[in-house]
Scaffold this motif. Structure first.
Motif, mmCIF file in Angstrom:
data_model
loop_
_atom_site.group_PDB
_atom_site.id
_atom_site.type_symbol
_atom_site.label_atom_id
_atom_site.label_comp_id
_atom_site.label_asym_id
_atom_site.label_seq_id
_atom_site.Cartn_x
_atom_site.Cartn_y
_atom_site.Cartn_z
ATOM 1 N N UNK A 247 9.502 6.121 -2.575
ATOM 2 C CA UNK A 247 9.656 7.012 -1.427
ATOM 3 C C UNK A 247 9.946 6.114 -0.233
ATOM 4 N N UNK A 248 11.027 6.397 0.481
ATOM 5 C CA UNK A 248 11.390 5.497 1.570
ATOM 6 C C UNK A 248 11.933 6.255 2.762
ATOM 7 N N UNK A 249 11.877 5.605 3.907
ATOM 8 C CA UNK A 249 12.403 6.158 5.149
ATOM 9 C C UNK A 249 12.798 4.987 6.040
ATOM 10 N N UNK A 287 2.467 0.012 -3.893
ATOM 11 C CA UNK A 287 3.126 -1.052 -3.129
ATOM 12 C C UNK A 287 3.800 -0.510 -1.877
ATOM 13 N N UNK A 288 3.622 -1.208 -0.768
ATOM 14 C CA UNK A 288 4.305 -0.894 0.487
ATOM 15 C C UNK A 288 5.223 -2.054 0.838
ATOM 16 N N UNK A 289 6.485 -1.744 1.134
ATOM 17 C CA UNK A 289 7.454 -2.758 1.550
ATOM 18 C C UNK A 289 8.009 -2.383 2.919
ATOM 19 N N UNK A 308 -5.528 -0.842 -6.151
ATOM 20 C CA UNK A 308 -5.433 0.431 -6.840
ATOM 21 C C UNK A 308 -4.473 1.335 -6.072
ATOM 22 N N UNK A 309 -3.703 2.131 -6.783
ATOM 23 C CA UNK A 309 -2.763 3.034 -6.131
ATOM 24 C C UNK A 309 -3.512 4.097 -5.336
ATOM 25 N N UNK A 337 14.320 -0.524 11.085
ATOM 26 C CA UNK A 337 13.113 -0.799 10.321
ATOM 27 C C UNK A 337 12.978 0.291 9.267
ATOM 28 N N UNK A 338 12.451 -0.079 8.115
ATOM 29 C CA UNK A 338 12.213 0.919 7.072
ATOM 30 C C UNK A 338 10.923 0.581 6.341
ATOM 31 N N UNK A 339 10.331 1.601 5.742
ATOM 32 C CA UNK A 339 9.185 1.393 4.861
ATOM 33 C C UNK A 339 9.487 2.066 3.529
ATOM 34 N N UNK A 340 8.954 1.494 2.469
ATOM 35 C CA UNK A 340 9.178 2.053 1.129
ATOM 36 C C UNK A 340 7.902 1.949 0.313
ATOM 37 N N UNK A 341 7.536 3.056 -0.298
ATOM 38 C CA UNK A 341 6.439 3.076 -1.248
ATOM 39 C C UNK A 341 7.011 2.990 -2.653
ATOM 40 N N UNK A 342 6.487 2.078 -3.452
ATOM 41 C CA UNK A 342 6.893 1.966 -4.847
ATOM 42 C C UNK A 342 5.627 1.767 -5.690
ATOM 43 N N UNK A 343 5.831 1.447 -6.957
ATOM 44 C CA UNK A 343 4.686 1.402 -7.852
ATOM 45 C C UNK A 343 4.066 2.793 -7.953
#
Length: 390
Positions: A247-249, A287-289, A308-309, A337-343
């Protein structure tokens, strides 16, 4: 011989964050409105009426109110923009499954496999999509239709707001020639000023340069700039099913930003926008990127994982500042700037001793999600009180 069709479409929502707020407050349409924080804040989205009065992003709010005393300042509504974005792109995918969501408010559609026979048919279907997004979501949009992504993206911005521009195949260079050189990707405001000082004001001026002049002006990017000025682009529309993987923005700033605290607040608000979607999908993220982009289009990113998620915002907030520092290594202003949730994971059965505490927080978060998507959202987090985004 089959005539080529303009099958690449670029959608660009008009003043998206303000438009989302005006969908809740239609009585304010046509007035000078902006989304931003009143104290120590910046303007992060301004209506076209406000822009005409001299308000721009990311202008400091106090300055905006001096420039435009009758400006109506609207607070950021957590979760609203991500919801409207998903609904907008869902309607695009009803026209074609080949949709690339570039950011929260813009993306590409590829209509090549839809069986359209004429350019007129393509134009009619895209106009119908534009009208549907307005009728059902009250979000005004601009569209560009061309034979490739570069020209479609430039065309979508040619007649904002509520623009609609079609560039027939073979007329790309002719369309671009009279436009300001700054429409070409990678040429920011400062570079454009430097080029204008050197006599390069329009796209056509690039094509008038000799090979030597082009190399002296643009260095290693000379060939790429020449191709763009001709309207040449062979990139394809990528379908990335982000919902299942991440999920990203992201947000591209109207003006390059130096201030660390402002960027940190914006990144945290992206977390606020994305996390309700993760909860709604019954998922959790590990994970947060954080990614930053400099004015020269150079990207840098840094990520970190939780032990832990989680589907709660709070565990990720402390990661934002260190990740931003790790990604923002050059002391230069930022363009994006962007943020992305993965995992992304399905939640396992909660067996831990403190599982009930998180479950209470989760139930509270679900209540806040509902409150913040209503017509009068009022629940705010601390970092939403200054420098509102939108």
């Amino acid at each position: 011989m089959t005539r080529a069709l303009p099958t690449i479409v670029h959608l660009d929502a008009d003043a998206f964050f303000v438009s989302c707020e005006l969908a809740l407050r239609p009585d304010l349409r046509g007035q000078k409105t902006a989304v931003g924080g009143r104290e120590r804040g910046i303007i992060s989205s301004a209506s076209y009426e406000a822009r005409a009065a001299g308000v721009y992003t990311p202008m400091p709010t106090k300055l905006a109110l001096r420039v435009c005393p009758d400006l109506i300042l609207l607070p950021h509504t957590s979760g609203l923009y991500g919801k409207k974005s998903r609904e907008m792109f869902d309607r695009c995918e009803a026209l074609t499954p080949i949709v690339q969501r570039n950011s929260i408010d813009e993306g590409y559609l590829d209509l090549a496999m839809c069986g359209f026979k004429t350019a007129a048919e393509i134009e009619a279907r895209v106009r119908a999509l534009q009208q549907r997004i307005w009728d059902e979501l009250q979000i005004p949009t601009s569209f560009g239709i061309a034979a490739n992504k570069l020209v479609a993206a430039i065309a979508s911005k040619a007649r904002k707001p509520r623009g609609f521009t079609v560039v027939p195949p073979g007329q790309e260079a002719e369309f671009l020639a009279p436009l300001p050189i700054g429409v070409l990707p990678g040429i920011g405001r400062k570079t454009e000023e430097r080029l204008k000082a050197a006599g390069l004001q329009l796209v056509r001026d690039v094509l008038a340069l000799t090979e030597r002049q082009l190399e002296d002006t643009f260095g290693n990017f000379a060939d790429e700039v020449r191709r763009m000025a001709r309207g040449e682009d062979d990139r394809v529309v990528h379908v990335d099913h982000e919902d299942a993987k991440s999920y990203s923005q992201q947000e591209t700033f109207g003006e390059d930003i130096w201030d660390f605290a402002t960027i940190e607040r914006i990144a945290k608000r992206m977390i606020d926008d994305l996390m309700p979607s993760i909860r709604a999908d019954g998922k959790r993220a590990r994970t947060l990127t954080v990614k930053v982009r400099y004015p020269g289009m150079e990207d840098s990113s840094s990520g970190r994982s939780l032990s832990e998620s989680s589907d709660l915002e709070a565990p990720f907030y402390p990661l934002v500042a260190p990740l931003l520092k790790a990604a923002w290594t050059k002391r230069r202003p930022l363009r994006l700037v962007s943020v992305r949730f993965s995992g992304i994971e399905e939640p396992a059965a909660q067996l831990e001793m403190f599982g009930q505490t998180d479950e209470k927080k989760r139930r509270l978060a679900a209540v806040l999600d509902k409150l913040n998507t209503g017509k009068n959202p009022t629940v705010k987090r601390g970092h939403q009180l200054g420098g509102e985004r939108g």
